[in-house]
Design an enzyme around this catalytic site. Structure first.
Site, short mmCIF file in Angstrom:
data_model
loop_
_atom_site.label_atom_id
_atom_site.label_comp_id
_atom_site.label_asym_id
_atom_site.label_seq_id
_atom_site.Cartn_x
_atom_site.Cartn_y
_atom_site.Cartn_z
N TYR A 26 0.72 -1.04 0.05
CA TYR A 26 -0.07 0.05 0.06
C TYR A 26 0.60 1.48 -0.26
O TYR A 26 0.32 2.26 -0.05
CB TYR A 26 -1.19 0.04 1.62
N HIS A 103 -8.49 1.79 -5.16
CA HIS A 103 -7.57 0.97 -5.13
C HIS A 103 -5.84 1.14 -4.93
O HIS A 103 -6.12 1.53 -6.13
CB HIS A 103 -7.77 -0.58 -5.40
#
EC number: 4.2.1.10
Length: 151
Positions: A26, A103
């Protein structure tokens, strides 16, 4: 009333842990970092940033943004709710404001259970796998969709 171009940036469970949780997946930026960069990149827009660990709070925020008026679109990173929340799917389909699903990671290149999004079919579009830039691309997509629509 909000400005003519207010964008709701809505973040779901675990996104408060950005920068700490699996940075190899991430990234190292925090959600606050991403929000600051987004606001600086689009100074002509007004943003309403909201993050929650609660599914119910996401639904309420979506409904409130529709009822309150003034929002031109939603950039939504629903986190894990993407993969199983029929309630979130129903809430998105119940509002008229366009929602772009974003995302940080490419969910289609991840574990099998992460490859299915139950909300994609009711969102205006999906942007996945471009890290923090996914949010920027989501805003650009909304601008392209809403720039010609009357207030």
């Amino acid at each position: 009333m909000m400005s003519a171009m207010t964008i709701l940036v809505l973040n779901g469970p675990n996104l408060s842990r950005l920068g700490k949780r699996e940075p190899e997946v991430y990234g190292r930026q925090t959600l606050d970092d991403i929000n600051r960069e987004l606001a600086a990149s689009f100074p002509e827009l007004s943003f309403d940033f909201f993050q929650t660990e609660s599914e119910g709070a996401l639904l309420e925020k979506l409904f409130n943004c529709e009822d309150k008026g003034g929002y031109r679109g939603v950039v939504l990173n629903a986190g894990a709710l993407t993969h199983y929340s029929i309630a979130l799917r129903d809430a998105i389909s119940a509002i008229t404001i366009p929602v772009v699903e974003v995302h940080l990671s490419n969910i289609y290149a991840r574990e099998e259970f992460r490859r299915k999004s139950v909300i994609s079919e009711v969102c205006a579009g999906v942007i996945s796998g471009f890290g923090a830039n996914s949010y920027h691309l989501g805003v650009r997509a909304l601008l392209g969709m809403t720039s010609l629509e009357p207030d």
